[in-house]
Write an enzyme that holds these catalytic residues in place. Structure first.
Site, PDB file in Angstrom:
ATOM      1  N   ASN B 394      -5.380  76.672  44.145  1.00  0.00           N
ATOM      2  CA  ASN B 394      -4.320  75.759  44.554  1.00  0.00           C
ATOM      3  C   ASN B 394      -3.415  75.392  43.375  1.00  0.00           C
ATOM      4  OD1 ASN B 394      -2.684  73.842  45.661  1.00  0.00           O
ATOM      5  ND2 ASN B 394      -4.309  72.488  46.345  1.00  0.00           N
ATOM      6  N   ASP B 395      -3.883  74.498  42.523  1.00  0.00           N
ATOM      7  CA  ASP B 395      -3.031  74.006  41.437  1.00  0.00           C
ATOM      8  C   ASP B 395      -2.487  75.129  40.555  1.00  0.00           C
ATOM      9  OD1 ASP B 395      -3.393  71.400  42.256  1.00  0.00           O
ATOM     10  OD2 ASP B 395      -5.208  71.148  41.060  1.00  0.00           O
ATOM     11  N   VAL B 396      -3.265  76.200  40.385  1.00  0.00           N
ATOM     12  CA  VAL B 396      -2.843  77.263  39.474  1.00  0.00           C
ATOM     13  C   VAL B 396      -1.704  78.095  40.048  1.00  0.00           C
ATOM     14  CG1 VAL B 396      -5.098  77.424  38.381  1.00  0.00           C
ATOM     15  CG2 VAL B 396      -4.588  78.890  40.318  1.00  0.00           C
ATOM     16  N   ALA B 435      -6.081  68.332  40.912  1.00  0.00           N
ATOM     17  CA  ALA B 435      -5.147  67.567  40.102  1.00  0.00           C
ATOM     18  C   ALA B 435      -4.497  66.467  40.928  1.00  0.00           C
ATOM     19  CB  ALA B 435      -4.092  68.486  39.511  1.00  0.00           C
TER      20      ALA B 435
END
Lengths: 124, 465
Positions: B394-396, B435
């Site tokens: 997700n965040d990456v 995050a």
């Protein structure tokens, strides 16, 4: 930018090394030399480890840092012959088991992981 | 009985073998040989220790028994552990190294004669300092790793635990560790030694609880480094070259991995260590959520898109590990390849819960390692690829890291997934990642959300291909 920021740590490092040299006993210096050079070897070697092997790297470093078992064995065998279970050697025995879990577990699980890394088959 | 010189040489040899073991890991071809060097080095070190003590009476038998008990437990764990649980396993192993270092330090403190360090109450100053450092770092490694283990195992919540006055308290404890070490060295008091150990355990615990689940790669690497420094500290006490070399190697290895992980998140080491990430930002970014339209699809749509693609890039993340979807994923890829579709894998440095976590899982599923690429190697290829299949990451992939300077992850290197012609995003819900930030990618024109369990969705797509 890099040069500016790396100057300060280098200066501190030299200062700390100076303190060590000024106050540490002589026998310490030999070991300290080995230690500092090993840190650099570690630095060089680890940067060459490919990112895909970082997990096996952690499990293998785990296994080898358990060479601390050497100290545990010395402690375990230090009891006198009438009473091999004095407090000090009991801690030694326990440390032996803990380190042995790590040694066997670490190397074997690394082996298991590394056996899975395969290259593409060419005949396809 | 082995002479001191000879045993020193053998310890040196085993240190060199450990260096070669790490050297072997520079490529998968040489890695197995490297592991063998490591085992050889360990056998030499243990054998030499026995020979140089030269005591083969009852004590020797007891030592062997304890060695065997530990060995059997270790071997059992190594064969049983699923690959998805590697982060927990490594955290657990770190705690054992830490505790072993503490025990050896205690043994040396109680019985310094056995180690040639002087007599109880009159231990050589240098040795006492080294011993205290080894014991303190070992204790921190132990309690810190236990917390990391509990968090990874899910027994303890992965969200950061913070309270008022946390940093001053930690600073106070760290200072008192130094002060106690000083007085311990001047008084040789056993009580101070126990207090030193107790507060070191406490600080290890306090240092890790504020760090959130997504920062675990850094924590694990850092604890790896600590376990090395603890071993080195004990190595100085015992004046043992093998231990000093190994401690330095492991210490710097862990430090470098921490650095790589921090760089992967564009955060400073201290920022991670001070913790609390993921708890505070959520409120600010959650208001504009839920309102934007999202395109969602099913396995059929996904299969259609992929069938008509000529190249597909797969982006795995921690969610793939949780869903155990790596085998299903490989089967899907096999089917794609049969249709002459080019498939490669893109792995972000901090994907998963420990360095290299995704690579191991893919290797377990028989994915050849030359189809798996790092961020820098593959990031330019997204623009030319037809489909990006994001599974459990997700965040990456969040483009916000490149566009919004206000975002907490701004500047973090991310995979340029949005440049693909179409993006398939497998996820259970629209909830933000660790995050705590909404992912802009969800709302892009060319993104199709596939709301399902990663494993089930992958299997369904394979059926529809």
């Amino acid at each position: 930018m890099v040069k500016k920021s790396s100057f300060f740590p280098v200066f501190i490092a030299i200062f700390l090394l100076f303190l060590v040299g000024a106050f540490a006993p002589e026998s310490f210096m030999n070991h300290f030399t080995v230690f500092v050079l090993s840190c650099f070897i570690g630095y060089m070697v680890i940067w060459n480890v490919t990112a895909s092997l970082h997990t096996p790297l952690m499990s293998v470093t785990n296994a080898i840092s358990s060479v601390i078992i050497v100290g545990a064995i010395i402690a375990g065998l230090a009891g006198n012959s009438e009473n091999i279970f004095n407090t000090s050697s009991i801690f030694g025995f326990l440390a032996i088991s803990l380190a042995a879990i790590n040694i066997f577990g670490g190397f074997l699980v690394t082996q298991r992981m590394l056996a899975m890394y395969k290259k593409k088959k060419k005949d396809k | 009985m082995l002479s001191a010189n000879l045993s020193a040489i053998f310890y040196l040899i085993s240190g060199v073998l450990f260096i070669l073991a790490l050297r072997g890991l520079s490529s998968p071809e040489t890695s197995r040989q490297g592991n063998f060097f490591g085992i050889l080095g360990m056998i030499i070190a243990v054998t030499v220790t026995f020979l140089s003590i030269g005591n083969f009476s009852t004590g020797f038998v007891v030592v062997l028994i304890f060695l065997l008990i530990g060995g059997l437990i270790g071997a059992f764990i190594a064969y049983k552990i699923p690959m998805t649980a590697m982060p927990e396993l490594v955290a657990g192993f770190h705690s054992l190294v830490g505790l072993a270092a503490v025990f050896v330090a205690i043994a040396a403190f109680l019985n310094p004669e056995a180690f040639n360090l002087g007599s109880p109450g009159n231990i050589k100053l240098g040795s006492l300092i080294e011993m205290s450092i080894g014991a303190a770092v070992g204790a921190i490694t132990f309690s810190g790793s236990i917390i990391a283990f509990l968090k990874l195992q899910g027994i303890m919540s992965g969200s950061p635990i913070t309270f008022k006055g946390q940093h001053p308290l930690n600073a106070l404890i760290l200072i008192s560790i130094i002060v106690i070490t000083y007085f311990l060295c001047s008084t040789q008091s056993a009580n101070l030694f126990w207090i030193l150990l107790a507060i070191s355990f406490l600080i290890g615990f306090l240092l890790i609880i504020p760090i959130g689940g997504a920062d675990m790669p850094v924590v694990i690497s850092m604890l790896n480094s600590y376990s090395g420094w603890a071993a080195a500290g004990i190595g100085f006490t015992l004046e043992n070259t093998a231990l000093i070399i190994t401690g330095a190697l492991v210490g710097s290895s862990g430090a470098i991995l921490s650095y790589i992980m921090c760089k992967g998140m564009n955060r400073s080491f201290f920022n991670v260590i001070l913790g609390g990430f993921g708890a505070t930002e959520q409120s600010s970014s959650s208001q504009n959520k839920e309102q934007r339209p999202v395109k969602s699809g099913n396995a059929d749509d996904a299969a259609f898109l992929m069938k008509n693609a000529s190249s597909v890039i797969i982006v795995p993340g921690y969610g793939m590990a949780v869903a155990q979807a790596q085998h299903a994923l490989r089967e899907m890829v096999d089917t794609l390849k049969k249709n002459d579709i080019k498939v490669s894998y893109a792995i972000h440095p901090v994907a998963g819960r420990m360095p290299g976590h995704m690579n191991v899982l893919l290797a377990e599923a028989n994915v050849p390692y030359d189809e798996v690429f790092e961020l820098e190697e593959i990031n330019n290829d997204f623009a030319n690829a037809d489909v990006a299949f994001v599974i459990g990451a997700n965040d990456v992939t969040n483009p916000v890291a490149k566009t919004d300077p206000q975002s907490p992850i701004y500047g973090m290197p991310v995979l340029d997934v949005e440049k693909c012609k179409s993006v398939l995003f497998v996820k259970r819900s629209l909830s933000p990642g660790y995050a705590g930030i909404d992912n802009d990618l969800f709302y892009k024109e060319n993104t199709l959300m596939l709301f399902a369990d990663a494993k089930k969705m992958t299997e369904d797509i394979t059926k529809n291909l």
